[in-house]
Design a protein around this motif. Structure first.
Motif, mmCIF file in Angstrom:
data_model
loop_
_atom_site.group_PDB
_atom_site.id
_atom_site.type_symbol
_atom_site.label_atom_id
_atom_site.label_comp_id
_atom_site.label_asym_id
_atom_site.label_seq_id
_atom_site.Cartn_x
_atom_site.Cartn_y
_atom_site.Cartn_z
ATOM 1 N N ALA A 93 0.834 -1.227 -0.018
ATOM 2 C CA ALA A 93 -0.055 -0.074 -0.066
ATOM 3 C C ALA A 93 0.816 1.198 -0.139
ATOM 4 O O ALA A 93 0.213 2.468 -0.451
ATOM 5 C CB ALA A 93 -0.991 -0.016 1.209
ATOM 6 N N MET A 94 2.029 1.186 0.400
ATOM 7 C CA MET A 94 2.811 2.371 0.886
ATOM 8 C C MET A 94 2.862 3.260 -0.524
ATOM 9 O O MET A 94 3.093 2.788 -1.670
ATOM 10 C CB MET A 94 4.200 2.192 1.383
ATOM 11 N N ILE B 246 0.848 -10.621 -2.035
ATOM 12 C CA ILE B 246 1.307 -9.356 -2.000
ATOM 13 C C ILE B 246 1.100 -8.757 -3.665
ATOM 14 O O ILE B 246 0.850 -7.761 -3.562
ATOM 15 C CB ILE B 246 3.027 -9.137 -1.608
ATOM 16 N N LEU B 247 0.878 -9.617 -4.501
ATOM 17 C CA LEU B 247 0.889 -9.351 -5.847
ATOM 18 C C LEU B 247 -0.732 -8.914 -6.141
ATOM 19 O O LEU B 247 -1.128 -7.832 -6.416
ATOM 20 C CB LEU B 247 0.856 -10.348 -6.700
ATOM 21 N N GLY B 248 -1.587 -9.599 -5.414
ATOM 22 C CA GLY B 248 -2.948 -8.963 -5.196
ATOM 23 C C GLY B 248 -3.186 -7.755 -4.653
ATOM 24 O O GLY B 248 -3.801 -7.111 -4.990
ATOM 25 N N LEU B 249 -2.514 -7.762 -3.310
ATOM 26 C CA LEU B 249 -2.641 -6.659 -2.650
ATOM 27 C C LEU B 249 -2.304 -5.325 -3.204
ATOM 28 O O LEU B 249 -2.794 -4.377 -3.114
ATOM 29 C CB LEU B 249 -1.902 -6.906 -1.069
ATOM 30 N N THR C 243 -2.015 -4.630 -6.338
ATOM 31 C CA THR C 243 -2.958 -4.473 -7.300
ATOM 32 C C THR C 243 -4.325 -3.729 -6.892
ATOM 33 O O THR C 243 -4.673 -2.833 -7.266
ATOM 34 C CB THR C 243 -3.609 -5.926 -7.977
ATOM 35 N N GLU C 244 -4.866 -4.473 -5.722
ATOM 36 C CA GLU C 244 -5.752 -3.750 -4.884
ATOM 37 C C GLU C 244 -5.681 -2.299 -4.501
ATOM 38 O O GLU C 244 -6.343 -1.521 -4.617
ATOM 39 C CB GLU C 244 -6.210 -4.582 -3.783
ATOM 40 N N HIS C 245 -4.114 -2.010 -4.168
ATOM 41 C CA HIS C 245 -3.906 -0.822 -3.675
ATOM 42 C C HIS C 245 -3.522 0.109 -4.944
ATOM 43 O O HIS C 245 -2.897 1.201 -4.579
ATOM 44 C CB HIS C 245 -3.029 -0.901 -2.771
ATOM 45 N N GLY C 246 -3.850 -0.216 -6.173
ATOM 46 C CA GLY C 246 -3.293 0.591 -7.297
ATOM 47 C C GLY C 246 -1.958 0.619 -7.479
ATOM 48 O O GLY C 246 -1.406 1.663 -8.253
ATOM 49 N N HIS C 247 -1.165 -0.357 -7.193
ATOM 50 C CA HIS C 247 0.242 -0.618 -7.647
ATOM 51 C C HIS C 247 0.310 -1.970 -8.378
ATOM 52 O O HIS C 247 1.261 -2.674 -7.657
ATOM 53 C CB HIS C 247 1.211 -0.370 -6.342
ATOM 54 N N PRO C 248 -0.332 -2.072 -9.391
ATOM 55 C CA PRO C 248 -0.108 -3.367 -10.054
ATOM 56 C C PRO C 248 1.071 -3.882 -10.218
ATOM 57 O O PRO C 248 1.371 -5.063 -10.544
ATOM 58 C CB PRO C 248 -1.306 -3.460 -11.291
ATOM 59 N N ASP C 249 1.974 -2.814 -10.752
ATOM 60 C CA ASP C 249 3.353 -3.442 -11.280
ATOM 61 C C ASP C 249 4.468 -3.271 -10.188
ATOM 62 O O ASP C 249 5.670 -3.259 -10.587
ATOM 63 C CB ASP C 249 3.697 -2.462 -12.338
#
Lengths: 432, 432
Positions: A207-208, A238-241, A243-249
């Motif tokens: 999320a950071m 972590i990959l799913g999280l 993406t959820e937090h707007g940092h898919p890459d």
């Protein structure tokens, strides 16, 4: 338990102790030991668990489930059935997983090389070298991660490992600098501290906010299925999280079967967002015609699904568990209550992290080496091989058999105590 | 043989011919062919020659001749017994040979990446990118060589291929520029012209003075043992000759078993001076724990010495020879004497190089594609995919069976003639 911790002993008591310990070390040297606790190599017994691989695919043929002739060129992303098997353990959708060569270290190296030559998705330019790109390095950590950064001229910023993963307050503070581009993580049964990142740590990493738009988490999930205790330690996806937090890459996931099947002849994996997967495969397309699909087929047949992997890893655990227990027993017996050593009691992974008295690790390694016991160089678990407190030693118990391991550990604990007494005496002499 | 070459026909005769050829092409399109002559892939029959590999090492165990457990980590240079087998065919002493992964292309790529990141032995600095390092590219040549240069921002200077190898007068003139750092060579049964470099060419490459002290010959000996004729074409030992002429570090030799055993699951080799071998292994040491030694062991047991390799390659030749003969037969029958095509008659390697009328190659590929016959894109054999005369087409006959190959070739020759007639008519109309 001793009556007194070593640091509480008088000068005279320490002097007496030193004489006794030096005698004992002299006798140890006379034994002509040749023991090695340096690297996390599977033992022959562990490798033999995968013996069927050596005759595969044999008469079962060379055709993958989708009809691919595995002997020929092509198929850059790797066999779908093998990616399906490891999708669950690595927490990456199979279509976002790449199965490649025999080394996940190579995949990490290639990702960093491509980052400095070309940049990653989201980069406005290649990552600058020679101190203008910084990588966060939780310490103690894995020496080969640090060696890649050093080679490529990337700055390393140590961040303390805690019981729940890297110190996230520190990480969040540091990623506010746009030159901080990445962090190394061994998120499960970490090398060497055997910590599994807590749910909060993984959430905060996902999320950071980072100043660098092209920040990457190098998620080296080397020990994803390598528990030795009764219950596995859970790790969030972590990959799913991200993406959820707007940092898919944000996340590059790495893994391999090196410590599942054959150490040198396994299959390595890279998992990430579709954009990152396209990025890596785009580079690979210029570099190779494709990975060794016959070896991938062997693995897919030997480990047809995640439960097969879990059952196989149970057999590894049965071989490793007594070694971890032996370390704790031998260390506790001699060093418990001395106040000069603390160590981890791993629930998985390959290592025990031993902290000796500050300023003593290099001396312990030297004393052990004189007696024929090879230890990972002191400082190896820190960037540039420099442990600021000179106290951490990584123990790798997997390769030797139990008798050899006991001999090595009994020598080691002597060396830990001897180095501590030398140090304490020097301090009380005012020369420390 | 025709009475008249096509370029000598009148406008009216060409117009009549065009109508007939277009009819024929229309009928060809109606056949719904799906044929592929694009890549040098071994056929299933060729791959089956190495079928025993698929069950190896099996019950014969995993121990190399020096006692190494091939299943475990380590051994960066590769198995000595496999290097001994390929020392002769690749003309590199076994102790200066590295056996690595499954792809020689990867080894070439890594050498160039390491050159631009760090320089090579003899470099005062990393090789500059973005047009300030030039690589000589004999043309027509191998598209994947050129793609690596393009990716890494290295300038490419085309040099004509002759019957004896690259035009050495031109090479010697160009290497007087210090920014010219390398030359690509496929010295035996070259891709695509099937030329084997003459003794004089090899001697001049070994002996020439170069302005760059760190000049390298990328000696991609991909077809070292791939003769199809009765007698093998000899190639001089460039590594030995370069050393004799005072340029011991000049040559990087590459090779692989991709077209000997399994295309995707073979073993690749790098051979060079001791300094260059140390340089490459020094980089590899940070990148991987080592190659797949079990696969190397398989290969060492399947091909225990150079005579075993030669005997095995005889079996490949028996499968490839009729395909090369068929190309010559079909091309000669329709295009012989037309004055609009010439082609090679390979004594080894994987390709036939076809030159059509200038300005027609792209059109031939287009016409063939419309009829379901996939050809290597026109221009692929030139840097940046640009053939200045738009005339060269690389034919790869190894994969299809003889019937498919005949169908593809009969379609191809029609397209060659049709494109030529279109072109000649346009020229006589003044629109060409």
């Amino acid at each position: 338990m001793r009556e007194l911790e070593l640091p509480a002993l008088t000068h005279s008591a320490l002097s007496d102790r030193l004489i006794a310990l030096r005698d004992e070390h002299q006798r140890l040297k006379g034994q002509g030991l040749r023991l090695d606790l340096t690297r996390g190599k599977p033992s022959p017994e562990q490798l033999t668990l995968s013996q069927p691989l050596l005759g595969m695919p044999g008469a079962d043929g060379h055709t993958a489930q989708d009809g691919t002739d595995c002997r020929n060129y092509g198929g850059l992303q790797g066999l779908p059935e093998l990616r399906a098997t490891f999708s669950g353990p690595l927490q990456v959708p199979a279509e976002q997983l790449v199965a490649f060569g025999n080394s996940s270290l190579e995949l990490m190296y290639e990702c960093l090389v491509d980052a400095v030559l070309f940049g990653v998705p989201g980069s406005s330019a290649p990552w600058p070298r020679e101190g203008r790109t910084a990588v966060l390095c939780p310490v103690p950590g894995y020496d080969r991660h640090f060696a890649i950064c050093e080679k490529l001229g990337l700055d390393m910023i140590p961040v303390p490992m805690t019981e729940t993963g890297p110190d996230m307050d520190e990480v969040e503070r540091l990623v506010a600098d746009e030159w901080v581009k990445a962090i190394w993580c061994v998120p499960k049964y970490s090398n060497p501290t055997a910590v599994t990142f807590s749910a909060e740590t993984v959430r905060r990493l996902a999320a950071m906010e980072t100043a660098a738009p092209d920040f990457r988490v190098f998620w080296d999930n080397a020990y994803a299925v390598h528990g030795v205790a009764d219950a596995d330690e859970p790790l969030l996806d972590i990959l799913g999280l991200s993406t959820e937090h707007g940092h898919p890459d944000r996340v590059f996931v790495f893994g391999s079967t090196s410590k599942i099947t054959a150490a040198g002849s396994g299959v390595a994996f890279f998992g990430s967002s579709p954009a990152n997967v396209s990025w890596l495969l785009g580079h690979f397309a210029k570099r190779t015609i494709g990975p060794d699909k016959v070896n991938q087929l062997r693995h897919a047949r030997f480990l047809p699904d995640a439960p097969a992997v879990a059952a196989h890893m149970e057999r590894h655990a049965a071989l490793l568990r007594p070694k971890f227990e032996l370390i704790d027993t031998v260390l506790e017996k001699r060093l418990g209550g001395t106040g000069v050593a603390s160590w981890t009691r791993p629930r998985g992974g390959y290592f025990v992290s031993l902290d000796v008295l500050d300023g003593c690790a290099a001396r312990v390694v030297e004393l052990a080496g004189e007696a024929g016991i090879a230890l990972t160089p002191a400082g190896a678990t820190f960037p540039h091989g420099k442990d600021p407190r000179d106290r951490n030693i990584r123990l790798a118990p997997s390769y030797p058999d139990l008798d050899e391991l006991r001999d090595a550990l009994e020598g080691l604990v002597l060396c830990v105590e001897l180095a501590a007494v030398e140090r304490l005496l020097a301090a009380s002499d005012g020369t420390g």
